[in-house]
Design a protein around this motif. Sequence first.
Motif: not given
Lengths: 475, 297, 301
Positions: A335-345
């Motif tokens: 399956a395909v997903g997004r790489v973690p791109a959310i910053d700490a906040e």
Amino acid sequence: MLSKGSLKLAFLAVLVIVLIGLVAGCAAPTAAPPPPAATQPPAQPAATQPPAQPAATQPPAQPAATQPPAQAGVKTLKIITLTGPRYEMATTAMANAYNKAHSDVKIQVEAFPQEDQIAKVGMDVAAKGNAYDLIWIDYKFIGGYADAGYLLPMDDYLKANADWWKDLQGDVYPQVLNMYSYKDHWYGLPNDGNTELFYYRKDVLDAAGVKLPTTWDETLAAAQKLNNPPKMYGLCGNFARYWATDFWLSMFFSKGGVIWDPKTYEPGIDSAAGKYSADMMVKLLQYAPKEALQWEEGDVYSNMGSAGICAMAPAQWGGAVLTNPTLAKLADKIAVGRVPAIDAEGKQLILPMGGFGLGINAKTKYPDVAFDFIKYWLSRENQQYLVQNTGQPARNSALTDPVNLKIAPYFAAESENLKFAVPRPVVAEYASAEQIIGNELDNVFLGKKTTDQALKDANSQVRDVLVKSGKLVAK
Amino acid sequence: MEADVLGRRAAVGVPGVRKRRVAFWRRLLTVFAYVIVLFLFGIYILPLLWIVLTSIKPQELIIVHPSEALAFVPTLDHYVRLVTEWHFLTPLLNSFIVSGATTVLNLILGVLASFALVRYRLRGGDFVSLWILSQRFMPAVAILLPLYIFYNTFGLIDTYLGMVLVNTVATLPFSIWMLRGFFQDLPKELYDQAEVDGCDDIGILRHVILPIGRAAMGVTAVFAFLFSFNELMIPLVISRTSTETVPVAFSGFKMQFQTDWGAAAAATVVTVLPLFIVVALLQENIIRGLSMGAVKE
Amino acid sequence: MHHNQIRGWTLLSPALIFLLALGIFPLVYAIWLSFHSLNLLDPSRGTRAVGFENFSTILFKTPLIGISFPESLQITLIILVGSLCLELAIGLILAILVSRTSASVLLRMFRSSLMVPMLIAPAIVGMMFRFLFEPSFGLIDFVLGLVGVAPIYWISDPNVVLYAVILVGVWEWLPFSFLVFLAGIHAIPPEQFEAAAVDGAGFFEQIRYITLPWLRNLAGILILIRGVDLIRNFDVIFTLTYGGPGRSSASLGFSAYLTSFKFFEVGQGTAYAVLILILINILVLIFARYLVPAREETYGG
């Protein structure tokens, strides 16, 4: 020892080969030479200076009508692209379709592995040559090539095709489109959009009760849990050469890092974000196959089935991955997903941008045809055909088109991703910078340097490059 | 020719005890030699065999663990794809055309030059010989960009002519040295006799040397051909699709997304087979040639 | 005499003109370039004369590619010495062994298959071994596994990669030195051995006093031919390891390529290549006497 007979036979064999060579060798140069540099296009002397071209000679909207077929035989254009389905197969399909629709045009496709392609184009840039009319181009080279006068500014063509251009602007994210604009000119148009994605073995993650991670720390924990070599590795990704830089960038950007300040050009590679990313890669490497240190881009794709989570820019889902029988068996499990791109906040979503565009050689004999071909490629109505031929469009409508999604389900995630993508710097120095960073990251992975030292070295080397090119004043 | 030296020597007037001991050692040595030769055979034949096997394996068995990949139904799929998808016949033909023409040019220029070097005591001849040889040692990477600019100026990029010229420069020094060694080995009397018979130098070359030198020229030709055939770096830069050669095509098998090992293996087989046949016939002379004539028959 | 000189140079001239025309221009340009700074991707900066800066950077500092000339030279020398020693030593031992026993009959049956590696372009050999060295599906680790050896990461372990490069080189060129030595041994007049045996010389004495001296010149030539190729070594590295992991196997030839065509610093890369050229010429001068062996006799004139 050697009988006279066999000697004679061998000599004859060589002679025959040589004779064939002689005959063909003499005949060939007259048959196949490309247009030599000396005989420049007599037809369009002003072609290399498009801004000087009167607006009247611009190609009108209807391509087929504008090309007078009677004009001195067939116009042959060469396009240089990369090998691989997403590039070569797509380019060939588009070129063939275009040739079919235009009897007076022949677009020839030449494909090389990326390393060779870059070197070949680089040589042509340095020699101010015209070996290629159309260039498949990584946006990071746009600045360098444009400064060298190698690329044709497309501004006038875009003005002449205002409706089409407006449609394109509305359909491609500005951050994708703008990568091809440099010093207020358009030097290319994106025909291929791309960002980094996670490919993961859904079955393996489910069995282990692991959810797709949304931060890099979670990714590390997941990789640790999934790791069961040699049957299944926790993680795979590129840890070698400049590809390692791309992997590193996806963490670096999400932590708010900048390679250099866009205004002052002061590099920020050894920032906290840089260190976090490099350290994270070292930790992730424990759960990756050891060969990953020597993997080329393609090796990651070959191995995506045997790792829980694979971080990479998408392979040709519709092409290479599914035509690879080993992976095809796993197709419904990956399956395909997004790489973690959310910053700490949890506020910012940032991803490094990939993708390619098409540029026109400033010295081409047929700039009109070249632009018309790019237009043809990027046109809304041709996108399904492109995807059927394993292309990966940049148009958002094409990435979300249900017909296309059936062929390449990962387009949905891709389209989402592009929204948050941030381009790498579009100046000539970036090509060196990514090599330097990749190099120093390798030093860390091999235990030759500490993270701090390596990033410090990378920072000062990149600084040197910028100083040398005059972008930055030496301290 | 491969006299069993130790054995024969042992029989020459050696006392009985020693004879038996020598015989024992000889037998041990022989067994050892057989084992070594067989081992060597394995080391050389196994990888090659593996490549041949890979070329006829179905696609899905290529990148799996060897233990699971030994039982398969042979297929010519990769060979078909090699022609239809990779269009491998074009580079193959190109390689033969370019290397063939290079070979001819090598022989013509090489025979003249080496004959001149040996026949006349040229002042500075030794220096010239060494200089010619040093041309062979030029690292290709040094001249790539100059060559590209040069070729770009004269429109030689992606032409057979351009490929033949640069390949000849790369191979000619070795050819001259091999032919030079051959001319030096000819007995002086041969020249003297020809002179007495009233031959001038060109006559000697035509009527005396060329007939005798066929073998030497054949081997020189094979080498010029091979070196030109195997060159990677320069063709990588100055060829495009229309004159692409085999090694350049090979770098294409390393695709962006995955390496097409099946096609690469098939291409290896297709490429090496014709070369192999020629070389198998000429093997003895090849060794002599490779050592620049230092090994005599 | 004078007449002969003219005729000789006339016959020589086609080849000389050819080599000069196509060989000299690139060389002169390359040397000129090595004293300049030129970036392929950024030609707008132009070609600037920088004196010896290129040379001092690659010799004494860390150049862009991250490996300096001395470090790269060290890697090259390891490959060079390792390959040459193995090729010469194993080749010699095998040749002596085979020449002295009836195994040569067996050998002749498949001698041509020994020559196959030499026929295959080095670039293709590199590709082939990348495939064979693969830990998960490669043949080599599989065979080693059969005898209980744990998988070796041939090209991804920085401590092993140089052995892998050496191994591939030896695989390709061992038959060459072996067959050359064998031919050399066969060229030794049998009377010499006979005389030695009559004098009571044993197996090892015969080798020491007859075989080895005979093969000295051959060894010199082998060292020269292979040495030059190993210093220039590019094709195998390019397809097998790409100088990696990191720069663990970045030989001189490869580093020069990397500088010019991956980092696009053509001036610096050419300086690299010029240094290689100097190095090779030194080697050739040292070994040139092996190549101009005692053949004082020149014919005619």
